[in-house]
Design a protein around this motif. Structure first.
Motif, mmCIF file in Angstrom:
data_model
loop_
_atom_site.group_PDB
_atom_site.id
_atom_site.type_symbol
_atom_site.label_atom_id
_atom_site.label_comp_id
_atom_site.label_asym_id
_atom_site.label_seq_id
_atom_site.Cartn_x
_atom_site.Cartn_y
_atom_site.Cartn_z
ATOM 1 N N VAL A 1 0.840 -1.209 0.000
ATOM 2 C CA VAL A 1 0.000 0.000 0.000
ATOM 3 C C VAL A 1 0.868 1.250 0.000
ATOM 4 O O VAL A 1 0.608 2.207 -0.752
ATOM 5 C CB VAL A 1 -0.939 -0.017 1.213
ATOM 6 C CG1 VAL A 1 -1.736 1.288 1.285
ATOM 7 C CG2 VAL A 1 -1.886 -1.200 1.145
ATOM 8 N N VAL A 2 1.910 1.256 0.805
ATOM 9 C CA VAL A 2 2.807 2.413 0.846
ATOM 10 C C VAL A 2 3.527 2.568 -0.486
ATOM 11 O O VAL A 2 3.721 3.695 -0.970
ATOM 12 C CB VAL A 2 3.807 2.263 2.003
ATOM 13 C CG1 VAL A 2 4.743 3.470 2.066
ATOM 14 C CG2 VAL A 2 3.076 2.116 3.331
ATOM 15 N N GLY B 1 -0.074 11.456 0.776
ATOM 16 C CA GLY B 1 1.159 11.131 1.497
ATOM 17 C C GLY B 1 0.893 10.841 2.966
ATOM 18 O O GLY B 1 1.513 9.939 3.559
ATOM 19 N N LEU B 2 -0.044 11.579 3.571
ATOM 20 C CA LEU B 2 -0.391 11.330 4.963
ATOM 21 C C LEU B 2 -1.021 9.950 5.139
ATOM 22 O O LEU B 2 -0.770 9.264 6.138
ATOM 23 C CB LEU B 2 -1.352 12.412 5.449
ATOM 24 C CG LEU B 2 -1.807 12.313 6.913
ATOM 25 C CD1 LEU B 2 -0.606 12.408 7.845
ATOM 26 C CD2 LEU B 2 -2.818 13.411 7.218
ATOM 27 N N VAL C 1 0.330 7.126 7.699
ATOM 28 C CA VAL C 1 -0.491 6.443 8.698
ATOM 29 C C VAL C 1 -0.409 4.930 8.515
ATOM 30 O O VAL C 1 -0.282 4.174 9.493
ATOM 31 C CB VAL C 1 -1.948 6.937 8.614
ATOM 32 C CG1 VAL C 1 -2.852 6.099 9.508
ATOM 33 C CG2 VAL C 1 -2.034 8.403 9.006
ATOM 34 N N TRP C 2 -0.474 4.499 7.258
ATOM 35 C CA TRP C 2 -0.409 3.057 6.994
ATOM 36 C C TRP C 2 0.945 2.480 7.407
ATOM 37 O O TRP C 2 1.013 1.411 8.012
ATOM 38 C CB TRP C 2 -0.670 2.791 5.513
ATOM 39 C CG TRP C 2 -0.875 1.337 5.187
ATOM 40 C CD1 TRP C 2 0.086 0.409 4.897
ATOM 41 C CD2 TRP C 2 -2.115 0.654 5.150
ATOM 42 N NE1 TRP C 2 -0.473 -0.808 4.672
ATOM 43 C CE2 TRP C 2 -1.834 -0.694 4.818
ATOM 44 C CE3 TRP C 2 -3.444 1.030 5.346
ATOM 45 C CZ2 TRP C 2 -2.823 -1.653 4.680
ATOM 46 C CZ3 TRP C 2 -4.432 0.067 5.205
ATOM 47 C CH2 TRP C 2 -4.116 -1.245 4.883
ATOM 48 N N ALA D 1 6.832 8.570 2.544
ATOM 49 C CA ALA D 1 5.566 8.833 1.861
ATOM 50 C C ALA D 1 5.117 10.275 2.089
ATOM 51 O O ALA D 1 4.644 10.947 1.168
ATOM 52 C CB ALA D 1 4.496 7.854 2.357
ATOM 53 N N THR D 2 5.285 10.772 3.306
ATOM 54 C CA THR D 2 4.943 12.171 3.587
ATOM 55 C C THR D 2 5.812 13.125 2.773
ATOM 56 O O THR D 2 5.322 14.112 2.216
ATOM 57 C CB THR D 2 5.122 12.462 5.087
ATOM 58 O OG1 THR D 2 4.260 11.618 5.836
ATOM 59 C CG2 THR D 2 4.778 13.907 5.394
ATOM 60 N N ALA D 3 7.103 12.820 2.701
ATOM 61 C CA ALA D 3 8.016 13.675 1.938
ATOM 62 C C ALA D 3 7.631 13.710 0.464
ATOM 63 O O ALA D 3 7.629 14.774 -0.166
ATOM 64 C CB ALA D 3 9.451 13.171 2.101
#
Length: 253
Positions: free
Chosen positions: A42-43, A161-162, A166-167, A197-199
């Motif tokens: 998922v990520v 990205g958030l 979280v995942w 992922a956030t970046a």
């Protein structure tokens, strides 16, 4: 004696021993590529989607920049022609075959003059103005096509990205629960993947917002040029009507 000192040192500093074990168990390579390869499916999907969104952003920027510069240059050239002492007949002849916005404005005005029978009256300017307004709106929509995608990317990429963050953190806590340990080697990789992922979400969103604002300003400036062209065509028709020399291209032919 040396062995006893070593054992005594470890016994005296158990925290140091655990820290050394944690460091030894940490992955040696936490590069972005390795974090992507080792991330959850998922990520990984989130990261690929954000990378694709970033590619779309820069593609739109390049394509729209070239398009706007080319159309602005053509519009300025035709505006210079309209500012000379010309007539609608000559302007129409020079604009035939042109696909740019100002050429369409001139041809639309000439078309309305042709449908009016070549007679200048009070209603001609109003009919021409209505036609020019519709041409301006159509050309403005055409040049703004694609910028809405930038607004969508800028608004949604941080949240996508958030979601990946979280995942990833959720998977890290699941790993802690299954391993029944708070060892840094268990927690660190998942958190690093989540932060990546956030970046990527920020990397996709920030340029999209900046480019969208820049293109909005340049498109607004281009629309102002189209407004100037419409005004010049109306002035041209008004001057010919006042001179009593209003004529059409068909009549000239």
């Amino acid at each position: 004696m040396i062995r006893w000192c070593g054992a005594a040192g470890v016994a005296a500093l158990p925290g140091a021993a655990y820290a050394a074990t944690d460091v030894a168990l940490l992955p040696r390579n936490l590069s972005p590529w390795n974090m992507f390869v080792n991330a959850d499916v998922v990520v990984q999907a989130v990261m690929v989607g954000l990378a694709f969104a970033s590619l779309v952003t820069w593609t739109i920027w390049l394509a729209k920049t070239i398009e706007i510069r080319r159309k602005t240059s053509t519009a300025r050239r035709r505006l210079s022609m309209l500012e000379t002492d010309t007539v609608l007949t000559k302007a129409e002849q020079e604009s035939r075959g042109g696909r740019d916005a100002v050429a369409q404005i001139i041809l639309s005005a000439a078309r309305e003059a042709s449908l009016s029978g070549g007679h200048f009256d009070d209603g001609l300017k109003e009919r021409v103005a209505l036609r020019l307004e519709r041409v301006e709106a159509a050309m403005s929509r055409q040049i703004a096509r694609g910028t809405g995608v930038l607004a969508t990317i800028g608004a949604t990429a941080p949240f996508v990205g958030l979601f990946g963050t979280v995942w990833g953190i959720m998977n890290s806590f699941i790993g802690i629960s299954e391993a029944k340990t708070t060892n840094l080697a268990v927690v660190a990789p998942g958190i690093a993947e989540a932060l990546l992922a956030t970046a990527l979400g920020l990397v996709a969103a920030i340029p999209a917002v900046v480019i969208y604002n820049h293109l909005t300003r340049t498109i607004t400036a281009h629309r102002a040029l189209l407004g100037d062209a419409s005004a010049m065509v109306l002035l041209l028709i008004s001057r010919e009507g006042d001179r009593g020399s209003f004529r059409l291209a068909r009549a000239a032919e």
